[in-house]
Design an enzyme around this catalytic site. Sequence first.
Site, PDB file in Angstrom:
ATOM      1  N   TYR A   1      35.585  47.661  28.439  1.00 34.65           N
ATOM      2  CA  TYR A   1      35.035  48.519  29.588  1.00 34.65           C
ATOM      3  C   TYR A   1      36.030  47.615  30.747  1.00 34.65           C
ATOM      4  CZ  TYR A   1      32.492  49.779  34.017  1.00 34.65           C
ATOM      5  OH  TYR A   1      32.234  50.098  35.311  1.00 34.65           O
TER       6      TYR A   1
ATOM      7  N   ASP B   1      42.420  41.928  30.151  1.00 31.28           N
ATOM      8  CA  ASP B   1      41.190  41.953  31.048  1.00 31.28           C
ATOM      9  C   ASP B   1      40.534  40.576  30.907  1.00 31.28           C
ATOM     10  OD1 ASP B   1      38.866  42.255  32.462  1.00 31.28           O
ATOM     11  OD2 ASP B   1      39.004  44.341  32.032  1.00 31.28           O
TER      12      ASP B   1
ATOM     13  N   LYS C   1      34.772  37.444  38.573  1.00 23.64           N
ATOM     14  CA  LYS C   1      33.656  36.616  38.262  1.00 23.64           C
ATOM     15  C   LYS C   1      33.725  35.266  38.787  1.00 23.64           C
ATOM     16  CE  LYS C   1      32.245  40.338  35.616  1.00 23.64           C
ATOM     17  NZ  LYS C   1      31.185  41.185  36.175  1.00 23.64           N
TER      18      LYS C   1
END
Length: 430
Positions: free
Chosen positions: A144, A239, A267
């Site tokens: 994702y 990613d 993050k």
Amino acid sequence: MNHDRSHALFTRASELLPGGVNSPVRAFKSVGGEPFFAQRAQGPYLFDVDGNRYIDYVGSWGPMIAGHAHPQVLDAVARTMRDGLSFGVPNPLEVTMAEAITSIVPSCEMVRMVNSGTEATLSAIRVARGATGRSRIVKFEGCYHGHGDSFLVKAGSGALTFGLPNSPGVPKALADLTLTLPYNDFEAATALFDEVGIDIAGLIIEPIVGNANCILPREGYLQHLRELCTRHGALLIFDEVMTGFRVALGGAQQRYGIAPDLSTFGKIIGGGMPVGAFGGRRDLMRQVAPSGPIYQAGTLSGNPVAMAAGLATLELIQAQGFHDALEASTHALCGGLEAAAREAGVAFHTTRAPGMFGLYFREGPVESFADALGSDAAKFGRFFHAMLERGVYLAPSAFEAGFMSSAHSEADIAATVDAARAAFAVVAAA
């Protein structure tokens, strides 16, 4: 546990927010029940509006690697916000953050700050398309990369299967430009590039999958993708929104010895504030506006408060032995959970990397999205609620990774395993 105030808030929210939440997984839809509403957090703990305390293994989905409300991070935020929350012009902390990222991650010679992981991945594939003049993007089953149109496609059943829109609002014509591959399948990747490699602008991958729980790459797999991209002139995009600065200081690319052309982050570099970044080779990044023709912009990008929080977090995780200790804690937790499951006679398997883990209600190994789908989601749902009632908060989905922090103590891990023994008994009795 009493959840009266959370229930009242969710009732109000359901009239005002789609599904009562501002991000789908928060709604507990895949595990049933209603979400609790957090009041505050400290170290490894969340406290809800009803006064319940939870050992937290979500960590705001990854950024709280040093624990919630770390004094060093809060002090940096407090100092910075006294000078203003946003300027709309450059600020010194943007430069310091860029220096930090490029020094820690050698493949990133230049970076651009953005406000979320989704912005970072969308921008990275735009750079890939703009730099190569090609249109097709390759992604992987179970990975994702945010809610961008190019990523919301169903996984194909074969190496050459075109993606179909997985959400209303995504045009099929755009989905046709996204090809999907099974993760960890060497032959499928080779076949795809041999067939259409000349049309592929970039391949984007979570080097460790964090959105099918947690799936690690087979030995040599990431190297194989690196070789395919180089041979066919496509850009390799890692990613690392989840894995960056977590599974090693330099992320998965350091752990596995791979140099991607572009990387995306989020993050941890925000320390809990909304932030993202993408970066890579200098020749590619110099094509981004205003130094080049590939347009990308963001009014709040490089926000000084977010930069301060992220820089304080990066300083904390560069302490000697930080990631070794995080890895040891992750192994202790997963080993304890597996032992508790065996005692209860429940089929259960964990996957793990430093600071992140996956829980599967099936026998191992789990090396692909198809393997992950073989986990018993109903059993996970029962386990999730049994753990929640015993004060342990896991990701409310059978297909999301869990996260450890340096704030989780041996006592927290022992308490989690004790809760799991009772929770596995609930699962076994159902």
